[in-house]
Design an enzyme around this catalytic site. Structure first.
Site, PDB file in Angstrom:
ATOM      1  N   LYS A   1     -62.627-101.125  29.217  1.00 32.98           N
ATOM      2  CA  LYS A   1     -61.908 -99.643  29.819  1.00 32.98           C
ATOM      3  C   LYS A   1     -60.999 -99.058  28.786  1.00 32.98           C
ATOM      4  O   LYS A   1     -61.037 -97.637  29.008  1.00 32.98           O
ATOM      5  CB  LYS A   1     -60.941-100.337  30.878  1.00 32.98           C
TER       6      LYS A   1
ATOM      7  N   LYS B   1     -51.485 -94.864  26.641  1.00 30.38           N
ATOM      8  CA  LYS B   1     -51.319 -96.416  26.504  1.00 30.38           C
ATOM      9  C   LYS B   1     -52.791 -96.920  26.320  1.00 30.38           C
ATOM     10  O   LYS B   1     -52.994 -97.869  25.457  1.00 30.38           O
ATOM     11  CB  LYS B   1     -50.889 -96.977  28.137  1.00 30.38           C
TER      12      LYS B   1
ATOM     13  N   SER C   1     -55.126-100.748  33.911  1.00 31.49           N
ATOM     14  CA  SER C   1     -55.839-100.734  32.752  1.00 31.49           C
ATOM     15  C   SER C   1     -55.004-101.513  31.772  1.00 31.49           C
ATOM     16  O   SER C   1     -54.160-100.969  31.512  1.00 31.49           O
ATOM     17  CB  SER C   1     -56.016 -99.224  32.299  1.00 31.49           C
TER      18      SER C   1
HETATM   19  P1  NDP Z   1     -49.024 -94.656  39.310  1.00 34.61           P
HETATM   20  O1  NDP Z   1     -47.981 -94.336  38.437  1.00 34.61           O
HETATM   21  O2  NDP Z   1     -49.580 -93.535  40.209  1.00 34.61           O
HETATM   22  O3  NDP Z   1     -48.870 -95.804  40.277  1.00 34.61           O
HETATM   23  C1  NDP Z   1     -48.252 -96.866  39.833  1.00 34.61           C
HETATM   24  C2  NDP Z   1     -47.945 -97.826  41.058  1.00 34.61           C
HETATM   25  O4  NDP Z   1     -47.342 -98.995  40.309  1.00 34.61           O
HETATM   26  C3  NDP Z   1     -46.952 -97.467  41.784  1.00 34.61           C
HETATM   27  O5  NDP Z   1     -47.258 -98.221  43.080  1.00 34.61           O
HETATM   28  C4  NDP Z   1     -45.729 -98.063  41.301  1.00 34.61           C
HETATM   29  O6  NDP Z   1     -44.577 -98.249  42.410  1.00 34.61           O
HETATM   30  C5  NDP Z   1     -46.012 -99.598  40.834  1.00 34.61           C
HETATM   31  N1  NDP Z   1     -45.115 -99.931  39.795  1.00 34.61           N
HETATM   32  C6  NDP Z   1     -44.567 -99.405  38.588  1.00 34.61           C
HETATM   33  N2  NDP Z   1     -44.137-100.123  37.938  1.00 34.61           N
HETATM   34  C7  NDP Z   1     -43.842-101.215  38.577  1.00 34.61           C
HETATM   35  C8  NDP Z   1     -43.252-102.550  38.382  1.00 34.61           C
HETATM   36  N3  NDP Z   1     -42.826-102.825  37.160  1.00 34.61           N
HETATM   37  N4  NDP Z   1     -43.179-103.683  39.285  1.00 34.61           N
HETATM   38  C9  NDP Z   1     -43.986-103.394  40.357  1.00 34.61           C
HETATM   39  N5  NDP Z   1     -44.713-102.219  40.819  1.00 34.61           N
HETATM   40  C10 NDP Z   1     -44.398-101.075  39.966  1.00 34.61           C
HETATM   41  O7  NDP Z   1     -50.291 -94.974  38.596  1.00 34.61           O
HETATM   42  P2  NDP Z   1     -51.871 -94.923  38.589  1.00 34.61           P
HETATM   43  O8  NDP Z   1     -52.206 -95.162  40.205  1.00 34.61           O
HETATM   44  O9  NDP Z   1     -52.349 -93.624  38.221  1.00 34.61           O
HETATM   45  O10 NDP Z   1     -52.322 -95.987  37.502  1.00 34.61           O
HETATM   46  C11 NDP Z   1     -52.159 -97.306  37.990  1.00 34.61           C
HETATM   47  C12 NDP Z   1     -53.238 -98.075  36.862  1.00 34.61           C
HETATM   48  O11 NDP Z   1     -54.603 -97.595  36.934  1.00 34.61           O
HETATM   49  C13 NDP Z   1     -52.874 -97.705  35.287  1.00 34.61           C
HETATM   50  O12 NDP Z   1     -53.199 -98.924  34.571  1.00 34.61           O
HETATM   51  C14 NDP Z   1     -53.892 -96.617  34.903  1.00 34.61           C
HETATM   52  O13 NDP Z   1     -54.089 -96.580  33.753  1.00 34.61           O
HETATM   53  C15 NDP Z   1     -55.164 -97.046  35.844  1.00 34.61           C
HETATM   54  N6  NDP Z   1     -56.088 -95.894  36.213  1.00 34.61           N
HETATM   55  C16 NDP Z   1     -55.406 -94.816  36.593  1.00 34.61           C
HETATM   56  C17 NDP Z   1     -56.386 -93.570  37.038  1.00 34.61           C
HETATM   57  C18 NDP Z   1     -55.905 -92.383  37.415  1.00 34.61           C
HETATM   58  O14 NDP Z   1     -56.812 -91.431  37.662  1.00 34.61           O
HETATM   59  N7  NDP Z   1     -54.597 -92.325  37.826  1.00 34.61           N
HETATM   60  C19 NDP Z   1     -57.902 -93.916  36.894  1.00 34.61           C
HETATM   61  C20 NDP Z   1     -58.227 -95.327  36.456  1.00 34.61           C
HETATM   62  C21 NDP Z   1     -57.370 -96.126  36.086  1.00 34.61           C
HETATM   63  P3  NDP Z   1     -43.298 -97.340  43.022  1.00 34.61           P
HETATM   64  O15 NDP Z   1     -44.234 -96.604  43.939  1.00 34.61           O
HETATM   65  O16 NDP Z   1     -42.348 -97.900  43.420  1.00 34.61           O
HETATM   66  O17 NDP Z   1     -43.278 -96.301  41.963  1.00 34.61           O
END
Ligand code: NDP
Length: 290
Positions: free
Chosen positions: A166, A235, A91
């Site tokens: 979004k 955010k 997002s």
């Molecule tokens: P999470 O925090 O659960 O997961 C984030 C992922 O990104 C992890 O795999 C993490 O790796 C990785 N990551 C974080 N920072 C970095 C970086 N700097 N470089 C590389 N990898 C990185 O987030 P969500 O899955 O909840 O959300 C992801 C996106 O989807 C966001 O933009 C959110 O707003 C959106 N979203 C979320 C929903 C929800 O219900 N959760 C619904 C709809 C959209 P690691 O395992 O190493 O920490």
């Protein structure tokens, strides 16, 4: 011909989204910053955990990271294959989508902003809504693959349009949550049974996805189960409010919602589900919604 796809970011959403890709492509690479998660994904779903360099060689590269900045940093260090499509399910920020799209186009790569809605349960079931912005012919090529984890895949316009949709969707969701909690605070102080009140509202014109699911399952149950971190919603509201400023609009309700949701500091907001914001309202009014 799409022969390989990769998924970068196996978090709360990406873990499930990537699992569906094996239904539509025989070669599915996964990469995660904490690599043990990618290995676990391989063992659980039959995907292939690879290093980042190999993940970036796929025909379609999906990313689902917390912020546009995280994706931008990753792309800055990347060597991509000409003709590939980067489908960014983060997002994110509309302006960044436009910038990345122009930048990647110079190397013959298409960038689509393709954020998702439907929460972790929708990701697990493969029933997400995916809104897509960017080059329309790239969208048509990527659509059959995106459909692996979606019920609705909708093209909404040029680069950045999907990130904007979004951000507005999530600000509406935040508004519904806060407004419903205000309404229930009034009813609680009137001595009304909130479960009965919710049953009426959910059969009436005031209902929403929040009233039908989140309020009952997370707030009234007092579980506040964390599937979508509050800082991620902060955010998204920030992205929407930046669009308000950039377009010189006067939108008082959205500004008020941002003020309420930003009462929790980012470090604290990272630790809790977005529904936990209601505890602030409860403290202000010295009552508990249950
Ligand atoms: P999470 O925090 O659960 O997961 C984030 C992922 O990104 C992890 O795999 C993490 O790796 C990785 N990551 C974080 N920072 C970095 C970086 N700097 N470089 C590389 N990898 C990185 O987030 P969500 O899955 O909840 O959300 C992801 C996106 O989807 C966001 O933009 C959110 O707003 C959106 N979203 C979320 C929903 C929800 O219900 N959760 C619904 C709809 C959209 P690691 O395992 O190493 O920490």
């Amino acid at each position: 011909m799409i022969q390989s796809v990769s998924f970068i970011g196996l978090g709360a959403m990406g873990w499930h989204m990537a699992s569906h890709l094996t239904q539509v492509c025989s070669q599915v690479y996964v990469w995660n910053r904490t690599f043990a998660k990618a290995k676990q994904h391989e063992q659980t779903f039959g995907t292939q955990a690879v290093d980042l360099t190999q993940a970036l060689q796929a025909d379609i590269i999906f990313s689902c990271l917390p912020t546009s900045q995280d994706v931008e940093n990753l792309i800055a260090d990347s060597q991509l294959k000409q003709g590939c499509i980067w489908v960014d399910c983060t997002s994110g920020v509309p302006e960044t989508a436009r910038k990345l799209s122009q930048q990647l186009k110079l190397n013959g790569v298409d960038y689509l902003d393709a954020p998702v809605s439907g929460q972790t349960i929708g990701a697990e079931r493969g029933t997400l809504t995916v809104m897509v912005g960017g080059d329309e012919s790239a969208f048509k090529r990527a659509k059959p693959i995106i459909q692996a984890f979606a019920n609705l895949v909708e093209y909404v316009g040029e680069s950045g349009a999907a990130f904007a949709v979004k951000a507005i969707n999530n600000t509406l969701m935040a508004t519904h949550l806060w407004a419903l909690a205000e309404g229930l605070s009034i009813l609680k102080s009137q001595g009304v049974n909130l479960h009965s009140a919710m049953n009426c509202i959910n059969h009436s014109s005031g209902k929403s996805n929040i009233s039908e699911h989140i309020m009952m399952q997370r707030v009234l149950s007092r579980k506040f189960e964390k599937t979508f971190a509050l800082d991620l919603l902060q955010k998204d509201i920030g992205i929407a409010l930046n669009l308000v400023t950039q377009n010189n609009l006067e939108l008082p309700a959205f500004s008020l919602i941002q003020q309420q949701f930003n009462q929790v500091s980012k470090p604290d907001a990272q630790q809790v589900d977005f529904s936990a914001i209601i505890k602030i309202l409860e403290q202000q009014n010295q009552l508990e919604l249950c």
